[in-house]
Motif scaffolding. Structure first.
Motif, PDB file in Angstrom:
ATOM      1  N   ASP A  16       2.387 -16.920  -5.174  1.00 43.94           N
ATOM      2  CA  ASP A  16       3.837 -16.952  -5.307  1.00 43.94           C
ATOM      3  C   ASP A  16       4.518 -17.269  -3.979  1.00 43.94           C
ATOM      4  OD1 ASP A  16       6.131 -16.491  -7.157  1.00 43.94           O
ATOM      5  OD2 ASP A  16       6.663 -15.106  -5.527  1.00 43.94           O
ATOM      6  N   GLN A  17       5.620 -18.002  -4.088  1.00 47.96           N
ATOM      7  CA  GLN A  17       6.318 -18.445  -2.881  1.00 47.96           C
ATOM      8  C   GLN A  17       6.861 -17.296  -2.039  1.00 47.96           C
ATOM      9  OE1 GLN A  17       8.819 -21.256  -5.122  1.00 47.96           O
ATOM     10  NE2 GLN A  17      10.572 -20.037  -4.545  1.00 47.96           N
ATOM     11  N   SER A  18       7.041 -16.122  -2.633  1.00 52.80           N
ATOM     12  CA  SER A  18       7.541 -14.991  -1.841  1.00 52.80           C
ATOM     13  C   SER A  18       6.558 -14.621  -0.725  1.00 52.80           C
ATOM     14  CB  SER A  18       7.816 -13.790  -2.747  1.00 52.80           C
ATOM     15  OG  SER A  18       6.644 -13.404  -3.425  1.00 52.80           O
ATOM     16  N   PHE A  19       5.250 -14.715  -1.006  1.00 50.82           N
ATOM     17  CA  PHE A  19       4.260 -14.402   0.041  1.00 50.82           C
ATOM     18  C   PHE A  19       4.276 -15.466   1.138  1.00 50.82           C
ATOM     19  CE2 PHE A  19       2.560 -12.440  -3.842  1.00 50.82           C
ATOM     20  CZ  PHE A  19       2.524 -11.121  -3.418  1.00 50.82           C
ATOM     21  N   VAL A  20       4.390 -16.726   0.685  1.00 51.11           N
ATOM     22  CA  VAL A  20       4.395 -17.827   1.652  1.00 51.11           C
ATOM     23  C   VAL A  20       5.628 -17.726   2.552  1.00 51.11           C
ATOM     24  CG1 VAL A  20       4.449 -20.344   1.904  1.00 51.11           C
ATOM     25  CG2 VAL A  20       3.069 -19.299   0.094  1.00 51.11           C
ATOM     26  N   SER A  21       6.764 -17.381   1.966  1.00 55.89           N
ATOM     27  CA  SER A  21       7.985 -17.346   2.783  1.00 55.89           C
ATOM     28  C   SER A  21       7.966 -16.179   3.772  1.00 55.89           C
ATOM     29  CB  SER A  21       9.228 -17.298   1.899  1.00 55.89           C
ATOM     30  OG  SER A  21       9.353 -16.029   1.301  1.00 55.89           O
ATOM     31  N   ARG A  22       7.191 -15.134   3.493  1.00 56.40           N
ATOM     32  CA  ARG A  22       7.157 -13.980   4.392  1.00 56.40           C
ATOM     33  C   ARG A  22       6.007 -14.017   5.400  1.00 56.40           C
ATOM     34  NH1 ARG A  22       9.308  -9.025   2.849  1.00 56.40           N
ATOM     35  NH2 ARG A  22       7.344  -7.991   3.312  1.00 56.40           N
ATOM     36  N   MET A  23       5.031 -14.898   5.148  1.00 60.35           N
ATOM     37  CA  MET A  23       3.778 -14.731   5.886  1.00 60.35           C
ATOM     38  C   MET A  23       3.852 -15.016   7.396  1.00 60.35           C
ATOM     39  SD  MET A  23       1.268 -17.717   4.699  1.00 60.35           S
ATOM     40  CE  MET A  23       1.433 -19.323   5.376  1.00 60.35           C
ATOM     41  N   MET A  24       4.828 -15.816   7.844  1.00 58.80           N
ATOM     42  CA  MET A  24       4.927 -16.057   9.277  1.00 58.80           C
ATOM     43  C   MET A  24       5.578 -14.869   9.984  1.00 58.80           C
ATOM     44  SD  MET A  24       3.338 -18.793   9.261  1.00 58.80           S
ATOM     45  CE  MET A  24       3.291 -19.040  11.026  1.00 58.80           C
ATOM     46  N   ALA A  25       6.347 -14.078   9.243  1.00 53.36           N
ATOM     47  CA  ALA A  25       7.070 -12.961   9.856  1.00 53.36           C
ATOM     48  C   ALA A  25       6.348 -11.624   9.684  1.00 53.36           C
ATOM     49  CB  ALA A  25       8.473 -12.874   9.262  1.00 53.36           C
ATOM     50  N   TYR A  26       5.529 -11.510   8.671  1.00 53.80           N
ATOM     51  CA  TYR A  26       4.911 -10.207   8.380  1.00 53.80           C
ATOM     52  C   TYR A  26       3.396 -10.315   8.306  1.00 53.80           C
ATOM     53  CZ  TYR A  26       9.692  -9.046   7.157  1.00 53.80           C
ATOM     54  OH  TYR A  26      11.040  -8.869   7.190  1.00 53.80           O
ATOM     55  N   HIS A  27       2.732  -9.500   9.120  1.00 59.10           N
ATOM     56  CA  HIS A  27       1.271  -9.487   9.119  1.00 59.10           C
ATOM     57  C   HIS A  27       0.715  -9.188   7.738  1.00 59.10           C
ATOM     58  CE1 HIS A  27       0.603 -10.152  13.285  1.00 59.10           C
ATOM     59  NE2 HIS A  27       1.417  -9.166  13.638  1.00 59.10           N
ATOM     60  N   ARG A  28       1.397  -8.291   7.043  1.00 60.09           N
ATOM     61  CA  ARG A  28       0.898  -7.894   5.731  1.00 60.09           C
ATOM     62  C   ARG A  28       0.898  -9.069   4.757  1.00 60.09           C
ATOM     63  NH1 ARG A  28       1.466  -2.185   3.681  1.00 60.09           N
ATOM     64  NH2 ARG A  28       1.135  -0.969   5.563  1.00 60.09           N
ATOM     65  N   SER A  29       1.983  -9.844   4.758  1.00 60.66           N
ATOM     66  CA  SER A  29       2.047 -10.988   3.842  1.00 60.66           C
ATOM     67  C   SER A  29       0.967 -12.000   4.206  1.00 60.66           C
ATOM     68  CB  SER A  29       3.420 -11.652   3.909  1.00 60.66           C
ATOM     69  OG  SER A  29       4.431 -10.683   3.770  1.00 60.66           O
ATOM     70  N   ASP A  30       0.779 -12.219   5.513  1.00 69.32           N
ATOM     71  CA  ASP A  30      -0.262 -13.122   5.975  1.00 69.32           C
ATOM     72  C   ASP A  30      -1.630 -12.627   5.491  1.00 69.32           C
ATOM     73  OD1 ASP A  30      -0.916 -15.355   8.229  1.00 69.32           O
ATOM     74  OD2 ASP A  30      -2.409 -13.749   8.307  1.00 69.32           O
ATOM     75  N   ALA A  31      -1.853 -11.313   5.600  1.00 63.28           N
ATOM     76  CA  ALA A  31      -3.137 -10.738   5.177  1.00 63.28           C
ATOM     77  C   ALA A  31      -3.319 -10.855   3.666  1.00 63.28           C
ATOM     78  CB  ALA A  31      -3.224  -9.271   5.608  1.00 63.28           C
ATOM     79  N   ILE A  32      -2.247 -10.706   2.930  1.00 59.98           N
ATOM     80  CA  ILE A  32      -2.343 -10.831   1.465  1.00 59.98           C
ATOM     81  C   ILE A  32      -2.733 -12.258   1.090  1.00 59.98           C
ATOM     82  CG2 ILE A  32      -0.989 -10.848  -0.681  1.00 59.98           C
ATOM     83  CD1 ILE A  32       0.524  -8.377   0.473  1.00 59.98           C
ATOM     84  N   VAL A  33      -2.084 -13.239   1.717  1.00 56.97           N
ATOM     85  CA  VAL A  33      -2.417 -14.634   1.435  1.00 56.97           C
ATOM     86  C   VAL A  33      -3.887 -14.898   1.775  1.00 56.97           C
ATOM     87  CG1 VAL A  33      -1.966 -17.042   2.102  1.00 56.97           C
ATOM     88  CG2 VAL A  33      -0.049 -15.468   1.724  1.00 56.97           C
ATOM     89  N   ARG A  34      -4.314 -14.389   2.946  1.00 53.36           N
ATOM     90  CA  ARG A  34      -5.706 -14.564   3.361  1.00 53.36           C
ATOM     91  C   ARG A  34      -6.673 -13.943   2.337  1.00 53.36           C
ATOM     92  NH1 ARG A  34      -7.108 -11.581   7.901  1.00 53.36           N
ATOM     93  NH2 ARG A  34      -4.880 -11.504   8.393  1.00 53.36           N
ATOM     94  N   SER A  35      -6.328 -12.757   1.832  1.00 54.95           N
ATOM     95  CA  SER A  35      -7.217 -12.090   0.861  1.00 54.95           C
ATOM     96  C   SER A  35      -7.280 -12.853  -0.458  1.00 54.95           C
ATOM     97  CB  SER A  35      -6.759 -10.672   0.529  1.00 54.95           C
ATOM     98  OG  SER A  35      -6.152 -10.090   1.614  1.00 54.95           O
ATOM     99  N   ILE A  36      -6.137 -13.397  -0.879  1.00 54.98           N
ATOM    100  CA  ILE A  36      -6.153 -14.166  -2.133  1.00 54.98           C
ATOM    101  C   ILE A  36      -7.060 -15.390  -1.960  1.00 54.98           C
ATOM    102  CG2 ILE A  36      -4.775 -15.477  -3.804  1.00 54.98           C
ATOM    103  CD1 ILE A  36      -2.378 -13.670  -3.090  1.00 54.98           C
ATOM    104  N   LEU A  37      -6.996 -15.997  -0.762  1.00 57.20           N
ATOM    105  CA  LEU A  37      -7.839 -17.169  -0.511  1.00 57.20           C
ATOM    106  C   LEU A  37      -9.312 -16.805  -0.527  1.00 57.20           C
ATOM    107  CD1 LEU A  37      -5.609 -18.886   2.166  1.00 57.20           C
ATOM    108  CD2 LEU A  37      -6.281 -19.856  -0.051  1.00 57.20           C
ATOM    109  N   SER A  38      -9.655 -15.658   0.028  1.00 56.27           N
ATOM    110  CA  SER A  38     -11.083 -15.311   0.043  1.00 56.27           C
ATOM    111  C   SER A  38     -11.540 -14.901  -1.353  1.00 56.27           C
ATOM    112  CB  SER A  38     -11.409 -14.277   1.130  1.00 56.27           C
ATOM    113  OG  SER A  38     -11.092 -13.002   0.690  1.00 56.27           O
ATOM    114  N   LEU A  39     -10.641 -14.290  -2.102  1.00 55.71           N
ATOM    115  CA  LEU A  39     -10.931 -13.987  -3.507  1.00 55.71           C
ATOM    116  C   LEU A  39     -11.201 -15.287  -4.274  1.00 55.71           C
ATOM    117  CD1 LEU A  39     -10.744 -11.457  -5.480  1.00 55.71           C
ATOM    118  CD2 LEU A  39      -8.487 -12.337  -6.060  1.00 55.71           C
TER     119      LEU A  39
END
Ligand code: C2E
Ligand code: MG
Ligand code: MG
Ligand code: MG
Length: 286
Positions: free
Chosen positions: A204-227
């Protein structure tokens, strides 16, 4: 009770209630006429591979331009179309139009592997004969089932999960792929990819829009990719709007990206131009 709070309030309450009711009615009636009146159109948003930096497919998105109401967002009218039963006709019109267009792109660029993504609502899936409807559209347009991907959201699982499971299996048997859209915004996303035949996920775009500002969002995106890598599920990041986001996603080896940075949704002719420019290595943006 409302009256005791004063004249102004009473009037405000009354008017907004009335307007909401009129809005809903106007929208319902307008939607019933819209297909016959030719008020719908579609646009296509390209999906890019980060491996090749090239367009590998497109998502078809419906547009509604009412002569008086003006443009109405699908976020507003799709649920109304579901409520009044217009969604079946609309959905099949969108899928047919998209597949016919994909056929034109493929004919013009036979060397490319292009696929089409179509958003499908839970109400559509629940209708008897939906799988054979897809099969008919594929046959009529000459599209290979593997080049079609239906995008569903988690909300489709909330009602009649048994029927949905059967329909998804049927779609899969055709060879059509299934993508889970707006991933991460629902209730139990992991449960669904464990139990249902999901081939692709759109973060979802909400994670992408937050990921440069929040470590957690970046980590969530990374985890979805490894999943995705572990389960052999294709991942697309939606709503990529900035270059830093794109670079970060590429660094994380996110295979597919989509968003305003790369291209806004455009009409079919412009997709043809984008493909032509890509072939001749000319830069274009719309
Ligand atoms: P979706 O399937 O998640 O589609 C992505 C939405 O995000 C689209 O809005 C698209 O225009 C927008 N978008 C794309 N890139 C960006 C970006 O970089 N930034 C931002 N802020 N937005 C971006 P749209 O076209 O208004 O569609 C909204 C939703 O309506 C879609 O969300 C989908 O759930 C639904 N929808 C659209 N067309 C259809 C259709 O033909 N059938 C059904 N059932 N639903 C549809
Ligand atoms: Mg979608
Ligand atoms: Mg989405
Ligand atoms: Mg959405």
């Amino acid at each position: 009770v409302a009256k005791k709070q004063g004249r102004g309030r009473w009037a405000l309450f009354d008017v907004s209630m009335r307007e909401a009711a009129i809005d809903a009615l106007v929208m319902q009636n307008a939607l019933k006429q819209a297909l016959a009146n030719d008020e719908f159109s579609v646009v296509y948003q390209p999906i890019y591979s980060t491996l090749t930096d090239e367009i590998c497919g497109a998502e078809v998105l419906v547009r509604w331009l009412h002569p008086v109401l003006g443009p109405v967002s699908p976020d507003r009218f799709i649920t109304v179309a579901e409520d009044i039963g217009v969604i079946h006709e609309l959905g099949s019109w969108v899928m047919h139009k998209g597949c016919a267009e994909l056929q034109r792109w493929k004919a013009a660029f036979p060397e490319l592997e292009l696929h089409l993504n179509v958003n499908v609502s839970g109400v559509e899936l629940n209708r008897t004969g939906y799988v054979s409807q897809i099969k008919d559209i594929l046959a009529q347009t000459g599209i290979d089932a593997h080049d079609l991907q239906v995008e569903i959201t988690e909300s489709v699982f909330l009602h009649q999960p048994e029927t949905i499971a059967q329909v998804l299996e049927g779609i899969r048997e055709l060879g059509v792929r299934i993508a889970l859209d707006d991933f991460g915004t629902g209730y139990s996303a992991l449960g669904y990819i464990d139990r249902y035949p999901i081939d692709a996920i759109k973060i979802d775009q909400s994670f992408v829009s937050r990921m440069m500002a929040y470590h957690r969002s970046d980590a969530i995106v990374r985890s979805i990719l490894s999943l995705g890598r572990a389960l052999n599920i294709d991942i697309t990041a939606e709503g990529v709007e900035t270059l830093p986001q794109l670079l970060r996603l590429r660094e994380m080896e996110c295979p597919f990206v989509q968003g305003f940075l790369l291209s806004r949704p455009v009409n079919a002719e412009k997709i043809m131009i984008l493909l032509q420019c890509q072939k001749t290595k000319l830069a274009t943006t719309f």
